[in-house]
Write an enzyme that holds these catalytic residues in place. Structure first.
Site, PDB file in Angstrom:
ATOM      1  N   ASP A  33     -11.244   4.140  -6.450  1.00  0.00           N
ATOM      2  CA  ASP A  33     -10.935   4.103  -5.451  1.00  0.00           C
ATOM      3  C   ASP A  33     -11.951   5.514  -4.569  1.00  0.00           C
ATOM      4  OD1 ASP A  33      -8.244   3.715  -3.825  1.00  0.00           O
ATOM      5  OD2 ASP A  33      -8.717   5.543  -3.415  1.00  0.00           O
ATOM      6  N   ASP A  73     -16.706   5.741  -3.451  1.00  0.00           N
ATOM      7  CA  ASP A  73     -16.690   4.654  -2.198  1.00  0.00           C
ATOM      8  C   ASP A  73     -16.895   3.512  -2.260  1.00  0.00           C
ATOM      9  OD1 ASP A  73     -16.321   3.319   0.439  1.00  0.00           O
ATOM     10  OD2 ASP A  73     -17.016   5.856   0.879  1.00  0.00           O
ATOM     11  N   TYR A 169     -10.607  -4.985  12.803  1.00  0.00           N
ATOM     12  CA  TYR A 169      -8.989  -5.173  11.890  1.00  0.00           C
ATOM     13  C   TYR A 169      -9.498  -6.659  10.846  1.00  0.00           C
ATOM     14  CZ  TYR A 169      -5.671  -5.074   8.170  1.00  0.00           C
ATOM     15  OH  TYR A 169      -5.769  -5.794   6.808  1.00  0.00           O
ATOM     16  N   LYS A 173     -11.253  -8.811   8.590  1.00  0.00           N
ATOM     17  CA  LYS A 173     -10.919  -9.522   7.167  1.00  0.00           C
ATOM     18  C   LYS A 173     -11.246 -11.301   7.684  1.00  0.00           C
ATOM     19  CE  LYS A 173      -8.403  -6.811   5.990  1.00  0.00           C
ATOM     20  NZ  LYS A 173      -8.679  -6.163   3.899  1.00  0.00           N
ATOM     21  N   THR A 204       2.933  -1.264   2.434  1.00  0.00           N
ATOM     22  CA  THR A 204       2.027  -0.176   2.015  1.00  0.00           C
ATOM     23  C   THR A 204       1.658   0.557   2.646  1.00  0.00           C
ATOM     24  OG1 THR A 204       0.266  -2.279   2.590  1.00  0.00           O
ATOM     25  CG2 THR A 204       0.761  -2.460   0.331  1.00  0.00           C
TER      26      THR A 204
END
Length: 265
Positions: A33, A73, A169, A173, A204
């Protein structure tokens, strides 16, 4: 032989659930992460303490040396190469790479979106998957034949639905879905497959931030748009990723599997 995975976006949400799911099935997992906020984004990202908690919890169920944490990263191709090398150093090879790391931004038309936010969304959600693929697939190919390597990614229902105020976004995707289809074709005959899951509204931090961008009180506001009438739990999405990582999924490649409570219907 213990199977080995690298999972990005592992500090929380679907990534954390995937680490737990793989570890529970005896995998060795390098949990990766960023462990730092992004100044371009107006909400907190996963932290090192959260990542360490995920690793501790996953390790408690089995071999404590089988789950390790690494701060890196996903946008950094050198860091992704180092993560893959670390997994190979620790456990002797790599059998699955799972690209989960993602961020959200928007809430305005694309032409009004700050460039730094657009860049963060594209570079993390698509560039991060590309960076992991470039680092991990050669390692998957280093396993001797017959291989059963897996490259996995998280797309989104936003890849196929027009999401107002979330154009960057959605574009990222959709790129993930296209990438997976192409990798499935490129990897034909190698024993390695490439697949993705396409979640719907999942409980989330990204969904909570999406609700804020739309001026809604909480992520729960999205529950009604899914035929099952509720939000998905990260563990439900992770269960599909864990299955895809296993040898039972050998007949699938280039697939983008909807795990969305019927949202795409």
């Amino acid at each position: 032989m213990t199977r080995v995975a690298v999972v990005t976006g592992a500090a929380r949400g679907i990534g954390a659930a995937t680490v737990r799911g793989l570890a529970a099935r005896g995998w060795a997992v390098l949990a990766v992460d960023r462990c730092a906020d992004d100044p371009a984004l107006p909400y907190p990202l996963g932290s090192r303490s959260q990542l360490d908690q995920v690793v501790a919890g996953a390790s408690a169920a089995g071999d404590p040396a089988a789950v390790r944490a690494l701060a890196a990263d996903v946008r950094d191709v050198v860091a992704m190469a180092a993560a893959v090398k670390e997994a190979e150093r620790l456990w002797g090879g790599l059998d699955a790479a799972v690209a989960v790391a993602g961020v959200i931004a928007g809430g305005v038309p694309l032409w009004e979106m700050p460039f730094e936010q657009m860049e963060a969304v594209l570079d993390t959600n698509l560039g991060g998957v590309l960076a992991l693929a470039r680092a991990a697939i050669p390692a998957l190919l280093r396993r001797p034949e017959p291989r059963s390597g897996r490259f996995l990614a998280v797309a989104s229902a936003a890849a196929t639905r027009g999401m107002p105020m979330l154009a960057a976004y959605s574009a990222a995707k959709a790129g993930v879905a296209g990438l997976i289809r192409s990798l499935g074709a490129e990897l034909g005959g190698t024993g390695i497959t490439a697949n993705a899951v396409s979640p719907g509204s999942t409980d989330t931090p990204i969904l909570a931030e999406t609700a804020r961008l739309y001026g809604l009180s909480a992520g729960q506001s999205f529950a009604g748009q899914q035929p099952i009438g509720r939000l998905l739990d990260p563990e439900e999405v992770a269960a599909a990723l864990v299955w895809l990582a296993g040898e039972e999924s050998s007949a699938m490649t280039g697939a983008v599997v909807a795990v969305d409570g019927g949202l795409a219907l």
